[in-house]
Design an enzyme around this catalytic site. Structure first.
Site, short mmCIF file in Angstrom:
data_model
loop_
_atom_site.label_atom_id
_atom_site.label_comp_id
_atom_site.label_asym_id
_atom_site.label_seq_id
_atom_site.Cartn_x
_atom_site.Cartn_y
_atom_site.Cartn_z
CG ASP A 198 -1.90 1.19 1.17
OD1 ASP A 198 -2.66 1.28 0.19
OD2 ASP A 198 -1.88 2.03 2.09
CD GLU A 211 -1.47 6.16 3.32
OE1 GLU A 211 -2.11 7.15 2.88
OE2 GLU A 211 -2.01 5.10 3.68
CG HIS A 231 -0.86 10.56 4.59
ND1 HIS A 231 0.00 11.54 5.04
CD2 HIS A 231 -1.04 10.80 3.26
CE1 HIS A 231 0.31 12.34 4.03
NE2 HIS A 231 -0.30 11.92 2.95
CG HIS A 270 -6.70 6.64 6.16
ND1 HIS A 270 -7.01 6.31 4.86
CD2 HIS A 270 -7.89 6.86 6.78
CE1 HIS A 270 -8.32 6.33 4.69
NE2 HIS A 270 -8.88 6.65 5.85
CG ASP A 273 -4.66 1.48 5.13
OD1 ASP A 273 -5.18 1.30 6.25
OD2 ASP A 273 -4.80 2.52 4.47
#
Length: 695
Positions: free
Chosen positions: A500, A502, A550, A642, A647
């Site tokens: 994942d 951000e 985030h 987040h 995540d």
């Protein structure tokens, strides 16, 4: 053909056929009535009646189909997906489906079945836990023992894939990147010596044979001494155990000693030859002329200086050949106290918060033996032992009230064995091992002492945070099937990297990654020790609106590596694995845009948990990460939501629950899953190459 259609499509086809059949029946009845009347002027009336009847039938059937679809088909599909989740994903609790009120007793029966299944599973799990508790305890002890083995340990399959590695192995191969389960050994070690030794042991056919080899790391050319032993019994490509030791420093130390020895001979040979020549021309018994006397003195002084310098350099290098461990001064003093009391001596022991680099057994033996011999001379019976810090050294003093010890007697004692049964260990060898000396000196007020300096001492401080040394293994990988085509591979046989990101915003074409995290799933389980989690410097300000989501600020990424370094690390971490993400097109767009910068292509097969959720729960359901994890009974801590790693772990746990559900639906291979996923293309774009399912 109909078996491949889902329930809603089948019901739709049923009602479409019903509407078509009714309209055909009306048309046939009107046609026969028209023929029987034989009145052409009534044809428009019959056509109008047929059209109205057809529209009414079509509207009525459509309305009934909609009610049936909303109140029967959809609730049945949801009940089936929730039952499958509880059967395959080990989700507990009853089933609540508010839209199933028109299904009669089906929903309560499904809920009761789920509760019974959960109770049965809990009872079975409890029984299995009781029976396996002893094995789990032994497994934990074995892991602890293997983690403390001072050499690197690797277990590899016959295809040279890593099945087991411990902490020292990670340290030894860390110059090439931390190892990972089911990764190829030759990503870290050069393959030539290992392949040759493996082939030689297989040809030997001796299960007890072992092969000693020298191998080097792929990055850094670190030289490792290795021993290989086969395992696996009758297979044509047996696995093997590889033990590793770093010999780079040992080889360098040996080279330095050889160079020093060569220099010794070179620097001593010339003055010795000159002295011999001078003595040969000097008549016996005569005094040398002034010039010859001066030459003799110069050569003798040069020889003495060379011997002194070379001796000092030799003493400095001797630590390379004698690996001494760190010993707490309190432990050494306590051992010395016990040894002296056992010998009938009275000893007052001081305290010293120091760590010493020494062989505690030898130092205790030397000091206790000397104390016993001092007492035997009746120069002292009561002793005091002190250990004080002296710069980078420590000074150990053995003090008694009585006559001082003559130096000559001390030298004699140092040449004698410390233990009767071990004649080769003398006081002099102990001093030589520690490159130190011992001497007597007055201690004031009628007291005498023996002084023993110990090198490399430092104060004890707070214990540092322990470094995790857990072993990482999965022995089932020894028999894991290998496939040339990913599409043919069974889902449980593939390695996955769940990741994942951000970012600075939601526009992949203009925003940048600020954090990326990934975990590896090998053989159906998440490997706790194999994690990538790093911030990324986007080289642009992070908007406050993104920071609110985030929590990553400009200050946090100021010293972080950029996408070039992180992208290459992630590419290496994901090499040979299937990439898994939630809403993968978003994250992959950022990575694909970075490909020219990092010089790598992300051509891995890809699975999207959004599409997998649609396959299992239907497109009409919500497929956000929060909805999916709630549906599967996974809790995401509020502080982890987040964040890339939070995540990622949630997506990985959800994926591990989705896998058995896919297999329960009959999707056993990657190709079968991909074919089904592509039927949901209107929900999200599939990112896999078309050739993956062409086979």
């Amino acid at each position: 053909m109909l078996d491949r259609l889902n329930l809603r499509v089948r019901i739709l086809l049923f009602f479409a056929a019903l509407a078509g059949g009714a309209n055909v029946a009306v048309a046939i009845g009107l046609f026969l009535a028209y023929r029987r009347l034989d009145a052409p002027e009534l044809l428009p009336a019959f056509e109008q009646v047929g059209l109205v009847a057809g529209l009414v039938i079509l509207g009525l059937v459509t309305w009934i189909w909609y009610l049936f679809d909303a109140n029967v088909a959809l609730p049945i599909i949801r009940l089936a997906s929730k039952l499958r989740a509880r059967a395959h994903a080990r989700i507990d609790g009853g089933i609540e489906e508010p839209t199933a009120r028109y299904l009669g007793d089906l929903a309560p029966a499904a809920s009761a079945t789920a509760l019974t299944l959960a109770e049965t599973r809990d009872a079975l799990a409890e029984s299995v836990a009781r029976e396996t508790s002893r094995l789990s305890s032994e497994k934990a002890r074995l892991e602890a023992l293997l983690s403390d083995v001072p050499v690197g340990l690797l277990l590899c399959s016959g295809d040279h894939q890593l099945v087991f590695y411990n902490g020292p192995a990670t340290d030894l191969m860390n110059t090439a990147g931390a190892p990972g389960l089911d990764r190829n050994l030759f990503d870290y070690l050069r393959d030539g010596p290992i392949r040759h030794a493996h082939r030689r042991l297989i040809e030997a056919g001796d299960p007890d044979a072992a092969s000693d080899i020298l191998c080097t790391t792929v990055v850094g050319a670190r030289v490792l001494a290795a021993r290989m032993r086969l395992i696996g019994g009758e297979t044509t490509k047996p696995g093997y155990v590889l033990t590793l030791r770093d010999v780079t420093s040992a080889l360098a130390s040996y080279a330095r000693r050889e160079a020093l020895l060569a220099e010794v001979f070179d620097r001593i040979r010339r003055p010795a030859a000159n002295l011999q020549t001078l003595f040969e021309v000097l008549p016996p018994g005569s005094c040398p002329p002034p010039d010859m006397d001066r030459a003799l003195r110069q050569e003798a002084a040069g020889l003495a200086a060379a011997v002194t310098e070379l001796g000092a350099r030799h003493d400095e290098s001797r630590h390379d050949g004698w690996p001494l461990s760190l010993t707490r001064a309190s432990d050494l003093l306590d051992g010395l106290h016990a040894r002296m009391e056992q010998a009938g001596l009275s000893a007052e022991i001081g305290e010293a918060p120091l760590l010493l680099r020494c062989n505690g057994f030898e130092v205790i033996g030397l000091v206790a033996t000397l104390a016993a011999r001092v007492a035997a001379r009746r120069t002292g019976h009561d002793f005091r032992v002190t250990l004080t810090e002296d710069g980078t050294e420590a000074m150990l003093r053995l003090v008694w009230h009585g006559e001082p010890l003559p130096v000559g007697l001390l030298e004699d004692w140092l040449g004698e064995p410390l233990e009767p049964g071990v004649p080769e260990v003398t006081g002099r060898t102990v001093l030589s091992t520690h490159t130190t000396e011992i001497w007597p000196e007055p201690a004031g007020a009628g007291a005498s002492a023996l002084c023993l300096p110990l090198r490399t001492a430092r104060r004890t401080g707070r214990r540092p945070r322990p470094i995790p040394r857990a072993v990482v293994y999965d022995f089932e990988l020894l028999s894991k099937a290998r496939y040339e085509k990913v599409a043919e591979a069974r889902l449980e046989d593939l390695t996955y990297v769940v990741f994942d990101t951000e970012t600075t915003g939601l526009m992949p074409s203009q925003d940048e990654i600020v954090q990326i995290a990934a975990v590896r799933i090998v053989n159906g389980r998440r490997v706790e020790a194999e994690v990538l989690d790093t911030l990324v410097n986007p080289h642009r300000p992070i908007p406050p609106s993104s920071t609110e989501v985030h929590g990553i600020t400009d200050a946090m990424v100021a010293e972080a590596p950029d996408i070039v370094e992180v992208g290459r690390r992630f590419h290496k971490f994901a090499e040979g694995a299937v990439l898994v993400a939630h809403n993968a097109p978003f994250d992959m767009e950022f990575l694909r845009r970075a490909e020219p910068l990092i010089g790598r292509r992300f051509d891995n097969p890809i699975l999207d948990t959004v599409l997998l959720s649609a396959v299992l729960f239907g497109q009409s359901d919500v497929h956000s990460l929060d909805a999916l994890t709630h549906r599967l009974g996974i809790t995401i801590p509020e502080e982890a939501r987040h964040t890339a790693i939070g995540d990622t772990v949630a997506t990985a746990d959800a994926f591990l629950k989705l896998l058995p559900m896919l297999q329960g639906r009959g999707f056993e291979t990657f190709g079968a899953v991909l074919s089904e996923v592509r039927r949901h293309g209107r929900l999200l774009k599939d990112l896999n190459e078309p050739h993956l399912t062409d086979a």
